[in-house]
Design an enzyme around this catalytic site. Sequence first.
Site, short mmCIF file in Angstrom:
data_model
loop_
_atom_site.label_atom_id
_atom_site.label_comp_id
_atom_site.label_asym_id
_atom_site.label_seq_id
_atom_site.Cartn_x
_atom_site.Cartn_y
_atom_site.Cartn_z
N LYS A 142 -11.07 0.35 -14.88
CA LYS A 142 -11.04 1.68 -14.29
C LYS A 142 -12.45 2.21 -14.28
CE LYS A 142 -7.84 5.48 -14.42
NZ LYS A 142 -6.99 5.55 -13.32
N GLY A 143 -12.94 2.59 -13.11
CA GLY A 143 -14.31 3.09 -13.03
C GLY A 143 -14.31 4.58 -12.82
N GLY A 144 -15.49 5.10 -12.58
CA GLY A 144 -15.65 6.54 -12.41
C GLY A 144 -14.83 7.07 -11.24
N PHE A 145 -14.60 6.26 -10.24
CA PHE A 145 -13.90 6.83 -9.10
C PHE A 145 -12.74 5.99 -8.60
CE2 PHE A 145 -17.88 4.93 -7.78
CZ PHE A 145 -17.50 4.03 -6.83
N GLY A 146 -12.11 5.27 -9.47
CA GLY A 146 -10.93 4.55 -9.03
C GLY A 146 -10.68 3.34 -9.90
N VAL B 45 -10.06 -0.83 -10.50
CA VAL B 45 -10.51 -2.12 -10.01
C VAL B 45 -9.37 -3.13 -10.16
CG1 VAL B 45 -12.27 -3.90 -10.24
CG2 VAL B 45 -12.83 -1.55 -10.84
N LYS C 174 -12.52 -2.76 -5.86
CA LYS C 174 -12.65 -1.41 -6.42
C LYS C 174 -12.10 -0.45 -5.39
CE LYS C 174 -16.63 0.96 -8.45
NZ LYS C 174 -18.05 0.63 -8.71
N ASP D 67 -28.03 4.12 -13.97
CA ASP D 67 -26.91 4.08 -14.92
C ASP D 67 -26.85 2.70 -15.57
OD1 ASP D 67 -24.87 5.15 -16.37
OD2 ASP D 67 -23.36 5.00 -14.79
#
Length: 885
Positions: free
Chosen positions: A577-581, A583, A597, A693
Site C-alpha cells: 500500500k503506497g501513499g496513493f493507492g 499495489v 500501482k 523521498d
Amino acid sequence: MIFLLHLFISCITFVIVHGQVQTGYISIDCGSPENFNYVDLDTGISYTSDGSFIATGVNRNISSQYAYPNNPMLPQPLSDLRTFPQGDKNCYTLKPNGGKSSLNLIRATFMYGNWDGENKLPQFDLYLDVNLWLSVKFINASDVVTTEIISVALQDTFSVCLVNIGQGTPFISGLELRPLHSSIYETDPKISGNLMLFQRLDIGYLNGTGRYVDDIYDRIWSPYGSLSWDSLSTSLDIDVSGNDYRAPSEVMRTAATPKNGTEGLEFSWNMSDSEEAKFYVYMYFADVAVLGRNETRQFNVSWNGEPLFGNVRPRAYYASTFYNLRPLVGNKHKISIRRSSGANLPPILNAIEIFRVQEFSEFATFDIDVDAIESIKTTYKVNRNWVGDPCGPKNYSWKGVKCNYTNSNPPRIISINLSTSDLTGQIATSIANLSSLETLDLSNNSLTGQIPDFLENLSSLKLIDLRGNQLSGYVSRSLLERSRTGLLTLRVDSQNVCELGSCQNKKKKVIVPIIASILSALVLLLTFITGWRIRHKQKTREKNMNKEGRAFESNNKQFTYAEVAIMTNNFETAIGKGGFGTVYLGKLRNGNQVAVKLLSTSSSQGYKEFQNEAELLMRVHHRNLASFVGYCHDNNKMALVYEYMANGNLKNYILDRIDHSLSWEMRLKIAIDAAQGLEYLHHGCRPAIIHRDVKSANILLSEKLDAKIADFGLSMGLPNDQTTSIFTDVTGTTGYLDPEYRKSHNLNEKSDVYSFGIVLLELITGQPAIIKNMDHIHIIKYVGPYLEKGEITSIIDEQMEGDFNLDSMWKAIEIAVVCTRKVSSQRVNMSEVLTGLKACLELELGLGPRSGSNRGIQKMGGLRMDHSPEVYSMDFELMTGPSGR
Ligand SMILES: *[C@@H]1O[C@H](CO)[C@@H](O)[C@H](O)[C@H]1NC(C)=O
Ligand SMILES: *[C@@H]1O[C@H](CO)[C@@H](O)[C@H](O)[C@H]1NC(C)=O
Ligand SMILES: *[C@@H]1O[C@H](CO)[C@@H](O)[C@H](O)[C@H]1NC(C)=O
Ligand SMILES: *[C@@H]1O[C@H](CO)[C@@H](O)[C@H](O)[C@H]1NC(C)=O
Ligand SMILES: *[C@@H]1O[C@H](CO)[C@@H](O)[C@H](O)[C@H]1NC(C)=O
Ligand SMILES: *[C@@H]1O[C@H](CO)[C@@H](O)[C@H](O)[C@H]1NC(C)=O
Ligand SMILES: *[C@@H]1O[C@H](CO)[C@@H](O)[C@H](O)[C@H]1NC(C)=O
Ligand SMILES: *[C@@H]1O[C@H](CO)[C@@H](O)[C@H](O)[C@H]1NC(C)=O
Ligand SMILES: *[C@@H]1O[C@H](CO)[C@@H](O)[C@H](O)[C@H]1NC(C)=O
C-alpha cells in the site's frame, strides 16, 4: 509567477498539493522567516509566516536541544516562535472567511524550547478579543501547550492577544483558525461565551496521534480507552455526511462497550476551581455492525443521575451527534450511558467532546468609539502598537488611550494623548464622534489647518491641549466660555486665541481637499482595473500552459483498465500500500510478473504524484531505477505498471530479520546499486532530478537482491542550469528528511545524499531511521556517541555476527557520516559516495589492501571528530583512504 512558468516548460513538473481541502483555514507558523510558506510534512497543512497578521514581535528559534533532528517527532511549526519583548499587549488579527457572526475554531500552540537560553519558564495571558482565554503555563521546556476555543466572530476580525503579566516574555509557536458550519456546537442562547475545549476523545482507539486528514475541521482527537471497556471497530466507512459535526470516519469506526454488559459506560471529571463551571458535551454514536433481528441496542444517557437523552438507538454505519442544550453546571460531573429496558445489547460510544463555557466577562469598547479611534489611527498612521480592542482587556488599553470601565456598559474612550507623535495634517474629524472624550492632548506635533468647530460639541471635554502645532484660526467662543468658568482647561498657542468680537473662522480651503480626493480615487480605480486585467490574463495563460505541459505523451506502453484488470486477475493479490493507492501483483501475457500501482479514486493528492511519476519514468531508464512497463489512464482510472520485485522493499527486508539475513557484502552491493540509481538521477539526467523521498522503503529488491530505486512521485527536476531551487512544499519522510532542507526549503541534490546516508546507517546497524523502542531516537543521535568514542562494535548489526572486514566497515561508516553532515555544502555528492562504497566492497572482498587480521575486533580511535555540538564532523580525506584501484 514567471519563474514557475519557466519550470513548467523546461522540465517535468508538479506542485504537490496534499490531501486536505483547506478552504478558509488560517495556519500561521509563528516565528518562521518572513514569506516562508510551506506544507507541513506530518499533517499536510499549509503554513504561512506571521507577516500579514501582526506587525510586532521578534522571531526566534527554539534551542537545538529541543529541535529536529534531536527531537525527530517535533511538529515543524513548533521549531520556531514569535516573542514579544515590547509592549504589554500584542495581538494577531485573524479575519475569518465567513466574516462577522461566523463560527470558528481557533487553536493556539506554545512550546518554550528554551529559545532564550535562560531555561526559565515564562507565564503570560492569552486573550481572545477582550476575554481571557488561558493563563499559559508550562511544566518544562518541552511541554507543548495547545488550547482551542470555538467562537462566533463578534466583528469582522478576531484579535488573539498575548499579555505580559510580568512573569517572562510572552511568545507563541502556532496559531490556527478553522471555519465551522454555523449550525454546529449549538449552545444555550441565554449564555454568552466561547466554548473552550476540555477533552476530545476518539473512544476505543488506542494508537496514533488522532489528527486526521479527513476531518474537514482539522480537530485533534485523542485516543481513549478504559480497562473496563472493550473496543469495537469496523473497517467499513461510517457515513458522517448526515450531520454537520462531521466527525471523521476513522474516529467513528472505533467504539467502546462495557466489558460487563449489564454495566454502563461511565466517565467523570471534577473541577476544583469552580462550582459554577459550565460544560457542554457532544457525543457521537454509530453502530459498527448490522444487528441481528433478535438484537436491540438502545440506551439512556444521564448526567449526575439526571437523564440527558433517552432511548438512543445508533444506526449501523451512520453517525449521529447528541448534546445537552442546557449547560451542565457544577464541579463534579459524571456521565453514564446505560442500556434501557427492552435492549439486549450493551451501550456503545464512538467519540465525545467536552467543552467548558468561557463566559464573556468583559465588554468590548463602545463601537462608535472604536470606529472613531481606528479612523484616527489610520489618518495619522499611528505607530504605537495600537492593535486589538482600544480599551480591553481592562488595564491593557492602547498606549495614550484611557477608558472609563463600568460594570454594565461597554467601556468608553475618555482620553487621548497623542502628544509629540509626529502627527501631520489637520485635526482628524473623527474625534467628533468620541462623545465621552474628556481629555484631548495633541500638543507638540505638526498639525495644520483650522481649529475645528466640532470640539465645542464634545460636552465632556475637560482638557484640550493643542500647543506646539501650526494651527490657524481661533478657538470657538463657547470653548473659551467653558474655560473661563473653569469647566475646561484650554491650552492653545496665543495666535489661536482672539479677543471677544474679533474671531471669525474662515472656511474657504475646504474645496481643495475634496477635489484632491476625487482625483486620487480615480487614479486608484484605474490602477485597480489595469492590475486586475493583467492578473486575469496571466491566470488564463497559466491555465493553458498547465494543461499542455502536463498531458501524457502518447506512447505504446498504454494499457486499458480492462487489460489491467485481467493482468491482476481482478486485483486479486495486494502486495503493498503506497501513499496513493494499493499495489497489486500482476502477470503480463508473456508471463513476466509485474507490480500494478492503482491510484485510489478518493486520493486527490495522488493524482499529481501519479502523473509526475509516470512522466518521469518514461524519461529515465537505468538498471537501478524501478523498471517501468507501462501505465493506464482510462476514464479516470489510473495505474502504473512496473517490473515485479520479488523481495519487496529494503525496509521490510531488514525488519523481517528471522527470514532474511544479510551479509556485509550483500549490504554493500545493495548500497552500491541504490547509489548508482541516485547518481544517475543527479548527474546522468538533464536537468538533474532530485528524488526527494529516498528511504529504505523506496529501495526495491529483486529475486537476486539487486536493488532499484522506486517511487518517484515526489521527485523534482531542477530548472536547467540551476543547482538549487526553493520550493514551498517540503516533502519527504521524517527521519530521512534533510534538516537543512526542512528549514530552508532550499532543494538540491545534497538532500538526497543526506537521506541516502540514513539508509546506509540502517544497513550498518540494522536499526530503523527513527528507533521506536528507544524513545523515538533518531538513528544519528543513536550512533553518534559510539562513533565519537570509536566504539563501533556495539552499533553494528548483530546479525552479521562480526563477520566483516573492519576497514570496509569503518569506511562505510565514514561515508554515512559525511553524507549526513548538517550543512549540505559539506556533504559529499553521489559520485563520491559511489566511489567510496565500491572501495568498501573491494576491501570486503579482499581485493584492496587488508589491514591485518582484525575481523570483529575494535579498532583504535580512527574517527576524528570535532567537539562541536553537532555529532558529525569529519574530514572527507578519511573516506578516500585506501582506494585499491
Ligand atoms: C532559525 O533557523 C533558520 C534556519 O537555520 C534560520 O534561517 C533563521 O534565520 C533562524 N531564525 C532566527 C530568528 O534565528
Ligand atoms: C516534560 O514534562 C512532560 C510531562 O510531564 C514529560 O512527559 C516529559 O518527559 C518532560 N520532559 C523533560 C525533558 O523533562
Ligand atoms: C494498534 O496497533 C497494533 C499494532 O500495530 C495493532 O495490532 C492494533 O490492531 C491497533 N489497534 C487499533 C485499535 O487500531
Ligand atoms: C456485571 O455487573 C453486575 C452488576 O453490577 C454484577 O452483578 C455482575 O456480577 C457483573 N458480572 C461480571 C461477570 O463481572
Ligand atoms: C470526582 O470526585 C468524585 C467524588 O469526590 C470521585 O469519586 C471521582 O473519582 C472524581 N473523579 C475524578 C475524575 O477525579
Ligand atoms: C441472536 O441470534 C443469534 C443467532 O440466531 C445468536 O448468535 C445471538 O447470540 C442472538 N443475540 C442475542 C442478543 O440474543
Ligand atoms: C430511558 O429513557 C426513556 C425515555 O426518556 C425512559 O422512558 C426510560 O424509563 C429510561 N430507561 C431507564 C432504564 O432509565
Ligand atoms: C487593573 O489595575 C488595577 C490597579 O492597578 C487593579 O486593582 C486591577 O485588579 C486590575 N484589573 C485587572 C483586570 O487586571
Ligand atoms: C464613567 O461612566 C460613568 C457612567 O456613565 C460615569 O458616571 C462616570 O462619571 C464616568 N467616569 C469617568 C472617570 O469619567
